[in-house]
Enzyme design. Structure first.
Site: not given
Ligand code: MRU
Length: 344
Positions: A47, A88, A236, A246
């Protein structure tokens, strides 16, 4: 921790240090198919935005192996790449990496599968090496913002484990420490997956950087007590106007930092900036299984039948961000400064 994403072309297989089990045990998860990679991404074996991108790059190489012998391999490969990119939704590095592999495919103009596979492997390895180099440059720029003796708060894990190596937010800390500064880190525990308590604390401690874990809800108290000099977190996805997604809880930390007059920085590579997303309101926010909130290990800690919010990310508005630390320097979080980063 530059060993945590490894590709062995002779098998072929992608070995990922399984972050679900850290810090208790260091165990590798083996991916041989795209389905394995999608599982690893969704279950958070691996991740962190840049790490997800690098993993997807190697996932494309596995996809090319997987379609060998398939009659219409172009169509099947296209499907596999689409499923990888969609594993994702929030971290744009995932789609960015798959797009990069697609554009290599396009520029080869009708390659054989063997040529494509070999070219993709070289590209994925280059992406992995580039990410570490980018993080080192980002670290050097960010370290200049950190004063000797600072205590820096961070949220989630934006370290070596979240990238191909060295880290973004933690890269800034490592670079400051390498420059001879004394830095103490407060790692917010980061419910529910505990990236801060498990992963940030694990890697800082391993590197000998002083770290204290705090409950997420201790943030206001710690800032009020004057224990925090700066906040540095990863991202992100950064929208064209500087709004930054984030890990859930980051927005609250940024609001508190503003209240207490503490500079709040985002450290992220250009691959995390998505100029096709105008503002933070357009960033898709992943919602994950309620089980992450309702259970600790195998034990259910909430009353059965009570619904749960499990948004994995939130968006910090650009107005709360003192600066974005990138590999090209530290820039203000606004549309113009972000656009200028992409001028060759
Ligand atoms: O759900 P995760 O663990 O993938 O979320 C990770 C984060 O929010 C990180 O802070 C972000 O990806 C930056 S990693 C350098």
């Amino acid at each position: 921790m530059e060993y945590h994403i490894q590709f062995t072309p002779e098998v072929p297989a992608l070995l990922l240090l399984d972050q679900r089990f850290l810090p208790s045990r260091e165990e590798f998860f083996t991916c041989r198919t795209v389905q394995d990679v999608v599982y690893a991404l969704q279950e958070m074996v691996v991740r962190g935005a840049p790490a997800i991108g690098v993993t997807a790059g190697f996932g494309c190489v596995l996809a090319a192996h997987e379609v060998a012998g398939t009659e219409d391999w172009h169509a099947r490969l296209d499907e596999l790449l689409t499923s990888l990119a969609a594993a994702r939704p929030t971290a744009v590095n995932l789609a960015w990496a798959v797009l990069r592999m697609r554009s290599v495919w396009r520029t080869l103009a009708l390659p054989s599968l063997e040529t494509l596979t070999a070219t993709w492997l070289a590209e994925a390895l280059a992406m992995q090496a580039e990410d570490v180099a980018i993080n080192r440059r980002m670290g050097a720029h960010g370290a200049a913002l950190i004063a000797d003796g600072d205590t820096v708060m961070t949220h989630c894990n934006a370290g070596a484990l979240a990238t191909a190596g060295f880290g973004t937010a933690l890269g800034v800390i490592y670079a400051a420490v390498e420059a001879g500064k004394k830095v103490h880190v407060i790692a917010n525990e980061t419910r529910p997956f505990l990236q801060g308590a498990r992963l940030t604390a694990f890697e800082l401690h391993k590197h000998g950087v002083p770290v204290t874990i705090a409950c997420d809800n201790a943030c206001a108290l710690l800032m009020h007590q004057g224990r925090v000099n700066k906040v540095v977190v990863g991202a992100d996805r950064i929208a064209a106007n500087g709004d930054a997604a984030n890990k859930i809880g980051t927005f609250g930390v940024a609001l508190l930092a503003k209240h207490f007059g503490i500079p709040f920085y985002i450290a992220a590579p250009l691959s995390t900036i998505d100029r096709s997303t105008a503002t933070g309101a357009d960033i898709p926010i992943e919602q994950r299984t309620p089980r992450e909130v309702t259970h600790v290990g195998e034990t259910c800690i909430t009353p059965e039948g009570v619904p749960v919010f499990n948004f994995a990310f939130d968006v910090t508005p650009a107005s709360l961000i003192a600066g974005i630390i990138t590999e090209k320097g530290v820039v203000p979080a606004n549309q113009q400064a972000i656009a200028e980063l992409f001028v060759e």
